[in-house]
Design an enzyme around this catalytic site. Structure first.
Site, short mmCIF file in Angstrom:
data_model
loop_
_atom_site.label_atom_id
_atom_site.label_comp_id
_atom_site.label_asym_id
_atom_site.label_seq_id
_atom_site.Cartn_x
_atom_site.Cartn_y
_atom_site.Cartn_z
N SER A 53 -7.06 14.53 -0.20
CA SER A 53 -5.73 14.33 -0.91
C SER A 53 -5.36 15.00 -2.15
O SER A 53 -6.62 14.85 -2.90
CB SER A 53 -5.33 12.84 -0.99
OG SER A 53 -4.16 12.55 -1.52
N TYR A 73 -7.14 3.67 -3.13
CA TYR A 73 -6.88 4.74 -1.99
C TYR A 73 -7.39 6.12 -2.50
O TYR A 73 -8.34 6.82 -1.94
CB TYR A 73 -5.53 4.85 -1.59
CG TYR A 73 -5.01 6.29 -0.88
CD1 TYR A 73 -5.31 6.09 0.34
CD2 TYR A 73 -4.49 6.99 -1.50
CE1 TYR A 73 -4.89 7.26 1.13
CE2 TYR A 73 -4.11 8.37 -0.88
CZ TYR A 73 -4.32 8.62 0.35
OH TYR A 73 -4.05 9.60 0.91
N LYS A 77 -10.66 8.53 -1.50
CA LYS A 77 -10.69 9.93 -1.03
C LYS A 77 -11.85 10.80 -1.77
O LYS A 77 -12.65 11.30 -1.44
CB LYS A 77 -9.60 10.51 -1.12
CG LYS A 77 -8.20 10.14 -0.38
CD LYS A 77 -8.57 10.46 1.22
CE LYS A 77 -7.47 9.95 2.22
NZ LYS A 77 -8.07 10.11 3.32
N1 UFG Z 1 10.17 8.59 -4.48
C1 UFG Z 1 11.56 8.33 -4.45
N2 UFG Z 1 12.01 7.08 -3.91
C2 UFG Z 1 11.25 6.55 -2.97
C3 UFG Z 1 9.96 7.19 -2.60
C4 UFG Z 1 9.46 8.09 -3.37
O1 UFG Z 1 12.08 8.63 -5.56
O2 UFG Z 1 11.62 5.69 -2.10
C5 UFG Z 1 9.67 9.87 -5.35
C6 UFG Z 1 8.54 9.31 -5.81
O3 UFG Z 1 8.63 8.95 -7.38
C7 UFG Z 1 7.87 10.74 -6.11
C8 UFG Z 1 8.32 11.61 -5.00
O4 UFG Z 1 9.43 10.80 -4.38
O5 UFG Z 1 8.34 11.47 -7.21
C9 UFG Z 1 7.41 11.80 -3.68
O6 UFG Z 1 6.79 10.38 -3.55
P1 UFG Z 1 5.98 10.02 -2.26
O7 UFG Z 1 5.82 8.43 -2.07
O8 UFG Z 1 6.59 10.36 -0.95
O9 UFG Z 1 4.64 10.68 -2.35
P2 UFG Z 1 3.57 10.85 -3.60
O10 UFG Z 1 3.69 12.12 -4.14
O11 UFG Z 1 3.70 9.57 -4.36
O12 UFG Z 1 2.16 10.31 -2.72
C10 UFG Z 1 1.66 11.13 -1.83
C11 UFG Z 1 0.93 10.39 -0.74
C12 UFG Z 1 -0.29 9.81 -1.29
C13 UFG Z 1 -1.17 10.94 -1.99
C14 UFG Z 1 -0.14 11.51 -2.89
C15 UFG Z 1 -0.92 12.77 -3.60
O13 UFG Z 1 1.85 9.32 -0.18
O14 UFG Z 1 -1.28 9.24 -0.06
O15 UFG Z 1 0.77 12.23 -2.30
O16 UFG Z 1 -1.42 13.59 -2.61
F1 UFG Z 1 -2.18 10.11 -2.52
#
Ligand code: UFG
Length: 332
Positions: free
Chosen positions: A124, A149, A153
């Site tokens: 990741s 998590y 990785k």
């Molecule tokens: N976000 C919102 N509202 C929500 C969910 C997310 O505004 O309800 C925003 C987050 O703040 C972020 C973006 O949307 O700016 C993406 O969030 P995600 O939770 O979809 O994804 P992340 O980038 O936080 O995490 C993902 C994977 C992880 C991994 C990470 C880095 O879920 O497993 O990318 O690769 F570790």
């Protein structure tokens, strides 16, 4: 000769199974069904016309893993199986480390006993931590993870690099995923998180369907294009094709290679929401909420290495991702 896809009924594993089968490769899916259902195997058969072998097993169970390697002539392992909820990993670190590390060790043991030499690992972008400049390049220092998590990785990468160092005939591919979304265009496969989704796209589709009242946009005061978080979204079918390219390269090249699998482009939360609304002609109400703990403002991949070495790059657009995610939510 067959390929073992652990976690092969999950979101990324199932799409990869389709690509491998369509490329004429024999696949064996192993999954303990803790976060997926067996009917995914039927769906893979519906799409490809080929039914992959399926074993319901936990990859930490050494006897079960040994039985798979004894029954099938496994020439490579694509290891997707693992716990993946960032927040849950903070609550249950021991469970996360045990599951995510022991499965890799158990597979490596069985591979050694059976002369299997190719290991492709689902890593990741989270391993780049908080302190690297963007875009992320494979040669950057990793670590500084913010949750168990992410560390699992990072630790898996270290274990696999050390295993490849000790056995020069072993081939290890560490695939660092950015943000996989989208679904198979048939609407038969997609992301199906149980409970209230943590990730952005499954949350958007549930709001669009009316199952959740509104999206919380976590922060609009980041130093980004519109203040909301920026990520490198990648269509899961492109990601699946990246595994095929990585496997085809790995089977002829021993040693460790690391590849970013991303598009190289950043998209903000509000840009994704607006694209979703436009291509699907549906409303997604949202409210601006406080920043989510542990979030980084912006990251995306430098995807040059995968292009140069694997001749792979993403083909699908953010529009495709929004359309296919919604199609899946409506049919799934
Ligand atoms: N976000 C919102 N509202 C929500 C969910 C997310 O505004 O309800 C925003 C987050 O703040 C972020 C973006 O949307 O700016 C993406 O969030 P995600 O939770 O979809 O994804 P992340 O980038 O936080 O995490 C993902 C994977 C992880 C991994 C990470 C880095 O879920 O497993 O990318 O690769 F570790």
């Amino acid at each position: 000769m067959a390929l073992l896809l652990t976690g092969g009924t999950g979101f990324i594993g199932s799409h990869t199974a389709v690509e491998f089968i369509q490329a004429g490769l024999e696949t064996v899916i192993a999954d303990d069904l803790s976060n997926s259902t067996a009917d995914v195997v039927d769906r893979i058969e519906t799409i490809t016309g080929v039914r992959p072998a399926f074993v319901c097993a936990d990859m930490c169970d050494a006897e079960a893993v040994e039985a798979i390697f004894s029954q099938y002539d496994i020439e490579g392992v694509i290891h997707f199986a693992g716990f993946k909820a960032v927040g849950e990993s903070v609550e249950k670190p021991v469970e996360y480390y045990r599951n995510n590390l022991l499965s890799t060790l158990t597979l490596l043991d069985a591979m050694r006993r059976h002369g299997c030499k190719v290991f492709v690992f689902s890593s990741s972008a989270t391993v780049y931590g908080e302190n690297n400049p963007i875009p992320y390049v494979e040669t950057m220092q990793t670590g500084d993870c913010t949750n168990p998590y992410g560390w699992s990785k990072f630790m898996n990468e270290q274990i696999l690099m050390d295993a490849a160092k000790a056995d020069p005939s072993l081939s290890v591919s560490l695939l660092r995923y950015f943000n996989p979304i989208g679904a198979h265009e048939s609407g038969l496969l997609g992301d199906d998180p149980s409970g209230i989704p943590n990730n952005l796209m499954p949350y958007i589709t549930r709001v669009a369907k009316g199952e959740l009242p509104h999206l919380n946009v976590y922060g609009n005061d980041y130093p980004t294009v519109d203040g909301t978080g920026v990520r490198d979204y990648i269509h899961v079918v492109d990601l699946a094709k990246g595994h095929l390219a990585a496997y085809q390269y790995a089977k002829d090249h021993a040693g460790t290679e690391v590849f970013n699998l991303g598009s190289g482009k950043g998209t903000s939360v509000l840009q994704l929401v607006e694209t979703f609304k436009r291509v699907n002609n549906i409303d997604v109400p949202y409210v601006i909420a406080p920043r989510r703990a542990g979030d980084i403002a912006e990251f995306y991949a430098d995807a040059t290495k995968a292009e140069e070495v694997l001749h792979w790059h993403t083909e699908k657009t953010v529009e495709d991702m929004c359309r296919d995610s919604w199609n899946w939510e409506m049919k799934g």
